[in-house]
Design a protein around this motif. Structure first.
Motif, short mmCIF file in Angstrom:
data_model
loop_
_atom_site.label_atom_id
_atom_site.label_comp_id
_atom_site.label_asym_id
_atom_site.label_seq_id
_atom_site.Cartn_x
_atom_site.Cartn_y
_atom_site.Cartn_z
N UNK A 192 -0.84 -32.33 -67.01
CA UNK A 192 -2.18 -32.71 -66.56
C UNK A 192 -3.09 -31.49 -66.61
N UNK A 193 -4.28 -31.61 -67.21
CA UNK A 193 -5.21 -30.48 -67.26
C UNK A 193 -5.52 -29.95 -65.86
N UNK A 194 -5.45 -28.63 -65.71
CA UNK A 194 -5.74 -28.01 -64.43
C UNK A 194 -4.56 -27.88 -63.49
N UNK A 195 -3.39 -28.45 -63.88
CA UNK A 195 -2.21 -28.33 -63.02
C UNK A 195 -1.79 -26.86 -62.93
N UNK A 196 -1.44 -26.42 -61.72
CA UNK A 196 -1.08 -25.02 -61.50
C UNK A 196 0.33 -24.89 -60.96
N UNK A 197 1.00 -23.85 -61.42
CA UNK A 197 2.34 -23.55 -60.92
C UNK A 197 2.26 -23.12 -59.46
N UNK A 198 3.19 -23.60 -58.66
CA UNK A 198 3.30 -23.18 -57.26
C UNK A 198 4.32 -22.05 -57.20
N UNK A 199 3.90 -20.82 -56.94
CA UNK A 199 4.83 -19.68 -57.03
C UNK A 199 5.85 -19.61 -55.89
N UNK A 200 5.45 -20.00 -54.67
CA UNK A 200 6.35 -19.89 -53.52
C UNK A 200 6.20 -21.13 -52.64
N UNK A 201 7.34 -21.66 -52.21
CA UNK A 201 7.36 -22.77 -51.25
C UNK A 201 8.18 -22.32 -50.05
N UNK A 202 7.52 -22.25 -48.90
CA UNK A 202 8.22 -21.82 -47.69
C UNK A 202 8.82 -22.97 -46.91
N UNK A 203 8.28 -24.17 -47.10
CA UNK A 203 8.83 -25.36 -46.47
C UNK A 203 8.42 -26.58 -47.28
N UNK A 260 9.23 -21.09 -59.50
CA UNK A 260 8.91 -21.33 -58.09
C UNK A 260 10.06 -20.84 -57.22
N UNK A 261 9.72 -20.04 -56.23
CA UNK A 261 10.69 -19.53 -55.27
C UNK A 261 10.65 -20.42 -54.03
N UNK A 262 11.81 -20.91 -53.63
CA UNK A 262 11.93 -21.75 -52.43
C UNK A 262 12.66 -20.94 -51.36
N UNK A 263 11.95 -20.65 -50.29
CA UNK A 263 12.53 -19.85 -49.22
C UNK A 263 13.48 -20.68 -48.36
N UNK A 264 14.37 -19.99 -47.69
CA UNK A 264 15.33 -20.64 -46.80
C UNK A 264 14.58 -21.31 -45.65
N UNK A 265 14.98 -22.54 -45.32
CA UNK A 265 14.33 -23.25 -44.23
C UNK A 265 15.30 -23.61 -43.10
N UNK A 266 16.55 -23.24 -43.22
CA UNK A 266 17.53 -23.55 -42.19
C UNK A 266 18.66 -22.55 -42.21
N UNK A 267 19.50 -22.61 -41.19
CA UNK A 267 20.64 -21.71 -41.09
C UNK A 267 21.79 -22.19 -41.96
N UNK A 268 22.60 -21.27 -42.40
CA UNK A 268 23.77 -21.61 -43.21
C UNK A 268 24.77 -22.41 -42.38
N UNK A 269 25.21 -23.54 -42.95
CA UNK A 269 26.17 -24.39 -42.27
C UNK A 269 27.59 -23.90 -42.51
N UNK A 270 28.48 -24.32 -41.62
CA UNK A 270 29.90 -24.13 -41.93
C UNK A 270 30.25 -25.07 -43.07
#
Length: 382
Positions: A192-203, A260-270
């Motif tokens: 789509x014309x004008x669509x932009x990459x999202x570089x970082x997603x924190x949540x 796109x970088x997706x940051x951690x949003x939760x703790x590591x599970x067992x």
């Protein structure tokens, strides 16, 4: 300020153990044939990273695509039997190519084929974990794929994106890289014309209104929806993810601003709780009243018989089941303490009354809180 705080991508540059997943569309040419050039370029990057002291697990699609040409197929087979045949022929060709390319760098590879059953059954899950860990300890690059040659519709992952997220947890990876044919997540359809990459997603709340598609390539099965579900599994349990073009893999591993970088949003599970939350195949459902639903979602309460209104399905004690509220939302998963034939007689009664009526052992919770995993996103039952 510490560079780690200003650049979250620095985490992947220093990661010791990385899972890299590549899709069929990134390994094949326009004609659907396996591209040795694309495969070789990926191997060169992984080999270099490994020589720097990191461990790399490769989750690679491409078996069915590799088997199409030898079988004279012009398009990805739609029926299960032909797809299994193509995978059987193509998997050997795919791994042989990987082995040949890695050999130029003095690196050996090991093939690991998994089905969903290997993550559904706890004994299989542990076997898969031990096998991959041993390969890494021996300096071998594990090449993992779904075992399409024997997987049926009922027990398959459906694509390797979800498999990659589960493997990342099995091996306790420090980061995951999803390689595809799109340079990351965009704020709309990439064409789509004008669509932009999202570089970082924190949540995921930041991208709740982003329009994505379920459609994958002609030789693959996973679209962006599949990739985002994989990202959600990984990041919600402690593993950061970068999603980018296969040609950007070297830059991505260096922590550069690609995809796109997706940051951690939760703790590591067992591993046990991960198995229960994402890998276990549930055997039935327990429908609970509003009070029990609130208690379970609070994360600190066991599910008691008094809060269960009905039972759906047949299961035995210690089987994984879904916990569903009165609106039909799956709010949790857990290991049930009773079989489905025992529970109806317990409904609506408190534990002290049950002990008095039935004796010792009947004063326990239907699901103990240690065996409950609350859903981060309640969803409707199918």
């Amino acid at each position: 300020m510490d560079a780690r705080e200003t650049n979250p991508r620095a985490a992947i540059a220093r990661a010791h153990r990385v899972v890299v997943k590549i899709g069929s569309s990134s390994l094949t040419g326009p004609d659907g044939r396996l591209s040795i050039g694309h495969l070789s370029a990926l191997v060169n990057v992984i080999a270099e990273r490994k020589k720097q002291g990191s461990e790399v697990v490769l989750v690679s699609s491409g078996a069915i695509a590799a088997g199409m040409v030898p079988l004279g197929l012009t398009a990805r087979p739609k029926d299960l039997a032909t797809a299994q045949a193509a995978a059987s022929v193509g998997q050997g060709l795919l791994v042989a190519r990987y082995a040949e390319e890695f050999a130029w760098h003095g690196i050996r590879v090991g093939q690991v084929l998994l089905t969903a059953e290997d993550t559904v059954r706890r004994h299989h899950y542990r076997n898969a974990q031990r096998a991959i860990e041993r390969l890494l300890a021996l300096g071998i690059v594990p090449i993992i794929n779904e075992n399409d040659a024997v997987a049926t519709e009922e027990i398959r992952f459906g694509d390797n994106d979800r498999l990659a997220a589960l493997v990342s947890h099995i091996v306790r990876a420090d980061a995951m890289v999803l390689l595809t044919d799109v340079d990351g997540l965009y704020d709309g359809p990439p064409r789509r014309p004008g669509a932009k990459r999202i570089p970082v997603v924190n949540s995921f709340a930041e991208i709740s209104d982003v329009e994505v598609t379920t459609k994958g390539s002609s030789v693959g099965t996973g679209g962006m929806v599949s990739k985002l579900e994989s990202v959600r599994i990984a990041t919600s349990t402690g593993i950061p993810v970068v999603l980018t073009l296969a040609s950007n893999v070297s830059a991505a591993l260096r922590g550069e601003d690609v995809g796109t970088w997706f940051s951690v949003s939760g703790k590591r599970m067992t591993r046990r709780r991960l198995w229960l939350a994402f890998a276990a195949k549930t055997r039935g459902r327990l429908i609970v009243d509003d009070g029990a639903a609130r208690a379970v979602q609070g994360g600190l309460a066991s599910l008691l018989p008094a809060g269960v209104t009905s039972v759906d399905g047949e299961f035995e004690a210690n089987d994984p089941v879904e916990v569903v509220d009165l609106a039909g939302n799956v709010i949790a998963r857990g290991l049930v303490a009773y079989g489905s034939d025992e529970i109806p007689a317990l409904l609506g009664h408190n534990t002290s009354a049950l002990k008095e009526r039935h004796g010792d052992g009947y004063d326990r919770a239907i699901i103990h809180r240690d065996d409950l995993v609350v859903s981060r996103r309640p969803r409707k039952t199918k």
